[in-house]
Enzyme design. Structure first.
Site, PDB file in Angstrom:
ATOM      1  N   LYS A   1      -1.005  -2.460   1.341  1.00  0.00           N
ATOM      2  CA  LYS A   1      -0.555  -2.036   2.677  1.00  0.00           C
ATOM      3  C   LYS A   1      -0.658  -0.526   2.822  1.00  0.00           C
ATOM      4  O   LYS A   1      -1.099  -0.027   3.869  1.00  0.00           O
ATOM      5  CB  LYS A   1       0.886  -2.509   2.918  1.00  0.00           C
ATOM      6  CG  LYS A   1       1.504  -2.036   4.244  1.00  0.00           C
ATOM      7  CD  LYS A   1       0.883  -2.702   5.453  1.00  0.00           C
ATOM      8  CE  LYS A   1       1.301  -2.062   6.780  1.00  0.00           C
ATOM      9  NZ  LYS A   1       2.647  -2.391   7.230  1.00  0.00           N
TER      10      LYS A   1
ATOM     11  N   SER B   1       7.465  -3.137   4.704  1.00  0.00           N
ATOM     12  CA  SER B   1       6.487  -2.195   4.136  1.00  0.00           C
ATOM     13  C   SER B   1       7.263  -1.084   3.449  1.00  0.00           C
ATOM     14  O   SER B   1       7.840  -0.220   4.118  1.00  0.00           O
ATOM     15  CB  SER B   1       5.604  -1.612   5.237  1.00  0.00           C
ATOM     16  OG  SER B   1       4.745  -2.599   5.757  1.00  0.00           O
TER      17      SER B   1
ATOM     18  N   LYS C   1       6.067   7.077   8.574  1.00  0.00           N
ATOM     19  CA  LYS C   1       6.809   6.471   7.459  1.00  0.00           C
ATOM     20  C   LYS C   1       5.828   5.969   6.401  1.00  0.00           C
ATOM     21  O   LYS C   1       6.001   6.191   5.201  1.00  0.00           O
ATOM     22  CB  LYS C   1       7.674   5.308   7.971  1.00  0.00           C
ATOM     23  CG  LYS C   1       8.635   4.748   6.940  1.00  0.00           C
ATOM     24  CD  LYS C   1       9.009   3.293   7.225  1.00  0.00           C
ATOM     25  CE  LYS C   1       8.107   2.354   6.471  1.00  0.00           C
ATOM     26  NZ  LYS C   1       8.394   0.939   6.630  1.00  0.00           N
TER      27      LYS C   1
END
Lengths: 298, 298
Positions: free
Chosen positions: B171, B96, B239
């Site tokens: 995502k 990701s 993150k």
């Protein structure tokens, strides 16, 4: 057959009252605010001059009014419900109003020998017409047991959450979640569109995973197809978030995302959007980005 | 049987790789970062000295790495994948990472005669082990068709969203929605609890209505039962929101609720919560209110 007072025969109240009439109950209405619709009188609704007179004729008094001051005026103003209540009657406030004021109203009604239930609904005009409202109830179980048959004529998902005020608290919680999930879907789809992805395909890919919600399903589609006719008007959701933020201030709970969502609604209203569906909150984000969810990906 | 390079055999990558081995594929790994686990070598994984050597032996090279700089180093650093790629190979980045950097990486890989897919996943360690990951793919359809049989060994809900970067964009959109829905449920349940209602009953009353979501179901229950063991660690969600906010800044999209959610995660980390489940975002709100969702109603 129960004698039921029904005060607030507007967009929501009228179809709710009609379900009660259709089930054979005798309804009592007041002409103090405005005339009772002739169609309701033809269906046998008894018209009284004041809320006090309605209460004097009823075993159960249902209120479906716009906001906290309206409920206070009808209950405790001159010729109000409180002055006419029969001993043992039940007052059922189905309006969406302040949880804190509700606890005070309930206490004052009980002092007069009657019971009080707060029973706000969700599901809007469609749910009112279809008798499929969600009804979130706070108050004594004995009073709930006496009127739950009436609730079943107007709604489907009926929960006694707790004591007085807890129904209104649950409704506020509902409106917080709905507004913030609209913000979530709005930020995500706008981000995706600005990054060049097709928001319809992104929405499809996210359904079924941890991002899935009724809001992604229904309101996400509205954002993509630009169908911003209500639905549920931004002006009404502003009123509900105002209840959340005012109550939060009084209780000592900081609600940072709720505050931001309210500001986004305010920006919509500044652009003429008081009557847009609440999913149009995304338009405030679009103003900031200079880009709309539905624009062709770059 | 396909020769598959797999770089990043960590908590997520290892169970994913084991599904590929179990289906009869020949895997190639690199010991440049750390030694390959003996159990994998026993299962027939070929060990190479560098990502370049892995690429030279593979038709498909899968990456499952922590963040954007890790992917860049493995692809384009000294002895990187790009230097060893066979003509016609497919690079599949299942990490990701940044959607913007991904578009650049894809362009640079295609210049070398290979194809690139970004294919981040959701579902966590549980989904990786159960081969039930959601896989969100961006890139050319021809490359997707070549590797979709491999995706099916690792996941269930597999969508080709669009061109390169669109998988990563999806995502990021997923992580925005999940974080903001956690904030929504957190603010609502904390409000309800502070107002004196039972948050468990409020949650129950809201399920099935417009406030319903997977997050209300799963994470709402965690907030009430105080089960904050991950799950999905706050440090990882930080993150992901950092990717959202950085990309948003670069693209010109303001994400006000995402920014607030990140600040709430930051407050959790300041109180030792980097390893808490992301539903513990509610703890930051609880600090502000001096009251926890699970406390006995007043």
């Amino acid at each position: 057959m129960t004698d039921i007072g029904f005060i607030g025969l507007g967009i929501m109240g009228r179809p709710m009252a009609e379900h009660l009439i259709a089930a054979g109950h005798r309804l009592h209405a007041s002409r103090h605010h405005k005339p009772v619709a002739p169609e309701l009188i033809e269906k046998g609704v008894a018209v009284h001059a004041t809320p006090k007179a309605v209460a004097a004729a009823s075993e159960v008094v249902i209120l479906m009014l716009p906001d906290t001051p309206d409920v206070e005026a009808v209950l405790f103003g001159a010729d109000g419900v409180a002055d006419g209540l029969k001993a043992g009657a039940v007052v059922v406030d189905m309006s969406s109003i302040s949880p804190m004021a509700t606890k005070d109203f309930a206490r004052r009604i009980e002092e007069r020998g009657a019971s009080y239930l707060d029973a706000p609904v969700s599901g809007g005009e469609v749910g009112a017409k279809a008798a499929s409202l969600t009804i979130m109830v706070g108050g004594p179980e004995a009073a709930f047991d006496r009127v739950k048959g009436l609730f079943a004529l107007m709604g489907k998902n009926i929960t006694l959450v707790g004591g007085n005020g807890d129904g209104q608290t649950t409704k506020v919680a509902n409106q917080i979640i709905v507004a913030l999930t609209i913000a979530a879907v709005g930020e995500a789809l706008l981000f995706a569109s600005k990054a060049g992805a097709d928001p319809a395909k992104v929405r499809q890919a996210l359904m079924g995973g941890f991002a899935s919600s009724r809001i992604l399903e229904v309101h996400g589609e509205r954002m993509i197809k630009r169908t911003f006719d209500p639905g549920f008007r931004i002006a009404l959701h502003q009123k509900d978030l105002n209840l959340a933020l005012q109550s939060g201030r009084a209780l000592g709970v900081a609600l940072p995302n709720t505050a931001t969502a309210q500001e986004l609604f305010n920006a919509c209203v500044a652009h003429g959007g008081a009557g847009w569906d609440h999913s149009a909150m995304v338009r405030a984000l679009e103003l900031l980005a200079g880009h709309a969810v539905a624009e062709t990906p770059r």
